[in-house]
Design an enzyme around this catalytic site. Structure first.
Site, short mmCIF file in Angstrom:
data_model
loop_
_atom_site.label_atom_id
_atom_site.label_comp_id
_atom_site.label_asym_id
_atom_site.label_seq_id
_atom_site.Cartn_x
_atom_site.Cartn_y
_atom_site.Cartn_z
N GLU A 9 11.71 -7.97 32.22
CA GLU A 9 12.75 -8.77 33.09
C GLU A 9 13.22 -9.76 31.82
O GLU A 9 13.04 -10.80 32.31
CB GLU A 9 12.57 -8.76 34.21
CG GLU A 9 14.00 -9.89 35.39
CD GLU A 9 14.53 -9.04 35.22
OE1 GLU A 9 15.65 -8.13 34.94
OE2 GLU A 9 14.26 -7.76 35.98
N CYS B 54 19.37 -15.21 34.52
CA CYS B 54 19.58 -14.90 33.94
C CYS B 54 20.63 -14.43 33.83
O CYS B 54 21.20 -13.58 32.76
CB CYS B 54 17.91 -14.36 33.62
SG CYS B 54 17.26 -13.32 34.70
#
Ligand SMILES: Cc1cc2nc3c(=O)[nH]c(=O)nc-3n(C[C@H](O)[C@H](O)[C@H](O)COP(=O)(O)OP(=O)(O)OC[C@H]3O[C@@H](n4cnc5c(N)ncnc54)[C@H](O)[C@@H]3O)c2cc1C
Length: 1021
Positions: free
Chosen positions: A780, A814
């Site tokens: 991820e 993110c």
């Protein structure tokens, strides 16, 4: 007075509150029946007079919000007038009108005009439907061939204006005062607009209120007999929040006193409107202080609105009565039911509150209104009772109470509503004291107000909606709420589950309400305990290792605890123990593993104050982020527990031919490495581990170098929750050393990693270079996330969502927004508002509840941001850099910089830097392709009221998580499964139904049962 005590009842059990209301019914039994009769008679007369009702009312009646057509009209009303460009207006009209079945309304209304409008809408819709939705402009042009394109647009816009004018008394205060005089109304004027987002907004609203008070003062005086003013405190400050109380006193209160002094001079009624429940106590504190201002003591026009849908409203009335008595002055109190019910329900659910601050059934609100009304009347003369309602029963009941008490009262209604009812009441009872709440403002400002009124008129629980629905008999409308509540068993609404039961099959995580001073105190106290934390390696349940490194608070560099690099011997020991324990853990099965994960979720919640405090001190998280962190960790545990039970409890039987059984089993792979980042030191750390454990793996977990302490606390909690110590080991240390050693270890069965794209590549190469079996790698990584805004978007919503998405968590997520695309036509306004709204944010100590943005995680990250800012200063136009509120080496003031489309960065800049790019509508595709061309695919934001715009952007910009008309951060486990594609990650998503698949091996088992001689099941069938 101690107003904070009112918060003790904010989430009190609804059933108990209702029971308490029933013990002491507001009306004596003798009055209940007569009030019902009076109310039913009022309904009948109002209906008979209904022919006199305006065309807009008939229109709203026909197109109620229970129909797609009503929703389409509300969508148009909300967006059309603020949309500046003709092309987008045409598309909006085409999309909304084509999506509905106008023919079904033909001839349904008694009003000729409504039927004529229905014809118009239907014909427009038909023409649009024929040509399809893609070519909306072409369609409107087709129409225009006969009637002229500007005419269609102007006609629909005009219809929307008429709808708005129904609810607005005048565009200016002068016009409104003149109209009130013409219509013989006594008003409380309301200056339209959204809550202030900037100081400039607050200045503008203060001026508008001041002008209005001056204009009202010129007409007449006397709080009871003359016009008054209603003030929204949220319009007077962009910081009107409990956590920013210091600024409320410094910035909002002076504005409020200036206006109150003017109102006192003019001797008029000055009412503080009731807004969100989180602001109740703050508004009471402001009122309290106003009552003690020496210059205002002689004035009896000061007042406040109280919402009866709040479960603590009776206590509020009692406290106001005490305030008035203690201050030796009268207060005016407007009792309303409340205008934001659906919003309050949603907010409580999203925040995971222990209950609702409002009732969940309409009869309970009605009952509480009457209970408050009685207290209000009883508090005469300290309180002057003003009853705002359009409900015949409420009106009649209040009248009965006031008559019995011999107290004169005032009624209030909204302009554009309730006129027919009050005419009927005047016919029946003689003249009533009635004040009209009268919004004043331009069309652009009326939209949010208009939508609230449309909701009120269109909702099928609303009295005004049912009043004109002939299907509902008068007696039903006039029903006594005590009877209605009793008929429902005095229970909360079964269709509105408690926030914790929202998901049905798993518990929602518990939140904290930071507007409550008591909770804030509890968290503050926990800070003291968040120090001297042991973050050394935990192998086989024991913390060990020389303490080589101290861990410091990134804000003030104070020491939070100690950690140590995991030695290679410790790594080997952890792998050996984990490998040995894993088969047993896998064999336990999904159900037993789920139990431990749920115990972990409970433990996280039990220790949430301490864990949040540690997130604040070790990771520099603000309190709200820290609470979100603990909640997400608990959600992961409960969600994966559910998946473990669903997919890992037993083999799945598969269909096949007679004579054999076929089944698919899922098992853990072995020892999984979970490598997590510092920006979600608890949530992602726990989430990865919980996923791996749920699937039957043992885990070696390597936390980020910056945040080993919170990780160690989580591992200890896992163990305390029943997880065998050998199944989970904590291996803190540097990525290059400990991380690298883990990835080459022969005992490794798979890696879950969250972090930068470059590190993911390094791990990927390391795994690829290994001998032996091929390992799964779940990564991820980062994103270059964009938001596209069009001209139909609502400015305030864009501002709120952009600031939260770009600068929440200091941009260190993110999912954070990096590239904001705004249309040329509205760009200047959006930029002005964005920079103004950023100006009132506070960058400071994350432990201070008033801080919005905390520090950058470490000196290296801060230096990278400084360097990037220097580059931007040369290449871009810096629109704004906010200065930190206090000096601290790792605070970095958020930046908004304008760049051109050909200057898009290639890489994620991990911090509070927002790039703004203007685009012309014909450049939309080019802009989307430019973003897509960067190769990332994590989050995408869209702000538009056009579904076609959202779909177009979605089709052009790949993204794992798309957010429309909301912020782009804060994905909720099981609700918005999170994860990207392309350079942003491998999948499977975290917190989604397929999360566990890559953590598991699949084994298919086929048994030939006919081998024994035959298939008994087949023979018996
Ligand atoms: C003069 C005036 C001033 C106002 N000022 C304010 C203000 O300052 N702040 C504010 O918030 N509102 C204000 N309002 C709006 C007011 O809250 C609504 O108009 C009012 O709730 C409508 O009540 P009613 O008695 O006319 O209608 P009714 O139809 O009898 O009641 C509708 C109300 O019931 C409640 N309700 C609906 N469904 C449920 C449910 N399932 N569970 C629980 N409750 C439910 C909602 O609050 C809804 O507004 C004002 C209204 C007037 C007339």
């Amino acid at each position: 007075m101690d107003w904070d005590v009112l918060d003790a009842g904010k989430y009190r059990d609804e059933g108990e509150t209702i029971a308490a209301l029933l013990v002491d019914p507001p009306l004596p039994p003798a009055d209940r029946l007569s009030v019902e009769r009076t109310a039913a008679a009022l309904v009948k007369v109002t209906r008979e007079n209904a022919r006199r009702q305006g065309v807009v009312q008939s229109f709203l009646q026909e197109f109620s919000l229970t129909t797609p057509e009503g929703l389409a009209l509300m969508g148009l009303a909300e967006a059309l007038l603020r949309t500046p460009d003709a092309g987008t207006q045409d598309r909006l009209i085409a999309e909304k009108i084509a999506a509905a079945d106008w023919a079904s309304h033909l001839g349904q209304s008694d009003s000729l005009l409504v039927n004529a409008s229905t014809w118009g809408l239907m014909l427009t819709g038909r023409l649009i439907e024929v040509s399809g939705m893609d070519d909306a402009k072409g369609i409107i042009r087709g129409l225009a061939a006969r009637v002229g394109e500007p005419i269609v647009r102007a006609a629909v816009a005009q219809a929307m204006r008429i709808m708005g004018e129904q609810f607005v008394l005048g565009r200016t205060i002068e016009a409104a005062v003149a109209r009130a005089a013409k219509d013989g109304l006594i008003c409380s004027f309301d200056m339209l607009g959204e809550g202030a987002r900037t100081e400039a907004d607050a200045d503008r609203y203060e001026n508008a209120y001041a002008n209005a008070i001056a204009a009202i003062g010129r007409t007449a005086s006397g709080p009871e007999q003359a016009h008054g003013i209603s003030v929204k405190l949220s319009a007077l400050s962009p910081c009107y929040e409990a956590v920013k109380e210091r600024r409320v006193w410094g910035e909002l209160y002076p504005r409020l006193t200036r206006l109150a002094a003017m109102a006192a001079d003019a001797n008029i009624n000055f009412t503080l409107d009731a807004e969100e429940v989180d602001r109740l106590v703050l508004s009471l504190k402001l009122l309290d202080r106003l009552t003690r201002e020496k210059t205002l003591v002689a004035w009896s026009g000061l007042g406040l609105a109280v919402q009866a849908y709040q479960t603590r409203s009776r206590d509020v009335i009692a406290s106001l009565a005490a305030l008035a008595r203690n201050a030796g002055r009268r207060l005016m109190v407007r009792l309303v039911k409340g205008a934001y019910w659906d919003t309050e329900i949603k907010r409580a659910q999203v925040a995971g509150q222990p209950g609702y601050p409002v009732f969940t059934t309409k009869p309970a609100t009605d009952l509480c209104y009457l209970a408050c009304a009685r207290r209000l009347i009883e508090a005469h003369p300290d309180l002057y009772a003003q009853f705002a309602t359009h409900n015949a029963h409420t009106l009649a009941a209040v009248r009965a109470m006031a008559e019995r008490a011999g107290v004169s009262i005032e009624y209030q209604r909204l302009h554009g509503m309730g006129g027919a009812l009050y005419r009927a009441a005047a016919e029946q009872f003689g003249p009533l004291s009635l004040r009209v709440y009268a919004p004043v403002g331009a069309h652009e400002d009326l939209l949010p107000y208009l939508v609230r009124r449309l909701l009120e008129n269109g909702a099928n629980t609303s009295f005004v909606h049912l009043l004109f629905d002939d299907e509902t008999p008068p007696w039903e409308l006039a029903r006594d709420p005590v009877a209605a509540v009793e008929a429902g068993g005095g229970s909360p609404n079964p269709r509105v589950p408690l926030p914790q039961d929202l998901y049905g099959d798993r518990r929602n995580s518990k939140g904290e309400d930071l507007s409550i001073a008591g909770f804030r105190k509890e968290l503050e106290n926990a800070l003291a305990g968040a120090r001297d934390v042991d973050g050394r390696p935990i192998i086989r349940g024991t913390a060990a290792g020389a303490t080589a490194s101290k861990i410091y608070n990134p804000f003030d560099q104070s020491e939070v605890g100690v950690s140590a690099e995991t030695s290679s011997d410790q790594i080997n020991a952890a792998f050996a123990a984990a490998a040995k324990a894993q088969p047993g853990w896998d064999a336990l099965g999904g159900v037993a593993r789920a139990k431990i994960l749920r115990a972990m979720a409970d433990a996280l919640e039990e220790h949430r104050a301490r864990l949040s405090a540690l997130c604040v001190r070790e990771a520099g998280k603000t309190w709200s982020d820290a609470i979100g962190e603990v909640r997400e960790a608990a959600d992961f545990c409960r969600y994966y527990a559910l998946l473990a039970e669903r997919h890992f409890a037993r083999a799945e039987h598969l269909k096949g031919p007679a004579g054999e059984t076929n089944a698919l089993e899922l098992h853990g792979r072995g020892v999984f490495a979970c490598i997590s980042p510092w920006n979600f030191p608890l949530a992602i750390f726990t989430g990865q581990i919980a996923a791996a454990l749920a699937a039957g793996n043992a885990v070696v977990a390597k936390p980020a170098e910056q945040t080993p302490l919170i990780a160690a606390e989580a591992v200890r909690l896992f163990h305390k929750s029943g997880l065998p110590p050998d199944v989970l080991h904590l291996l803190p240390g540097k990525g290059d050393d400990v991380g690298a050693a883990i990835c080459v270890h022969p005992g490794l069965a798979g890696v879950a990693f969250t972090g930068g794209t470059d590190t993911a590549r390094v791990i990927n190469r390391t795994l690829a270079a290994r001998e032996g079996s091929l390992l799964p790698f779940i990564a991820e990584t980062g994103g270059l996330n964009a938001m596209f805004v069009d001209t139909t978007a609502q400015r305030e919503q864009v501002i709120d969502d952009v600031l939260l998405s770009a600068f929440g968590s200091a941009g260190q997520r993110c999912s954070a927004l990096r590239l904001l695309f705004i249309p040329e036509e509205t760009a200047d306004g959006i930029i002005e508002a964005l920079t103004g709204a950023l100006d009132v944010r506070a960058v400071g100590d994350p432990a201070d509840f008033a801080s919005d943005i905390g520090p950058i995680i470490d000196a290296e990250a801060k230096a990278a941001l400084d360097k990037y800012l220097a580059h931007l200063k040369i290449t871009a136009k810096i629109l704004k850099q906010l200065k930190p509120s206090v000096p601290a080496p790792l605070l970095f003031g958020p930046v908004i910089a304008e760049i051109r489309l050909d200057q898009l960065p290639d890489r994620e800049v991990f911090g509070p830097v927002l790039h703004v790019i203007r685009y012309r509508s014909q450049e939309l595709e080019k802009a989307c392709r430019a973003v897509a061309g960067k190769g990332y695919g994590l989050t995408l934001g869209i702000h538009s009221r056009l579904t076609s715009f959202a779909e177009r952007v979605r089709a052009l910009v790949p993204a794992g998580n798309v957010y429309v008309n909301r912020s782009m951060i804060g994905a909720v486990v099981g609700v918005q499964p999170f994860g990207g594609e392309g350079l942003s990650g491998t999948g499977p998503k975290a917190g989604g139904p397929y999360s566990l698949s890559r953590y598991a091996v699949e084994r298919s088992v086929s048994v030939n049962i006919a081998a024994q001689g035959g298939d008994p099941a087949l023979l018996n069938s």
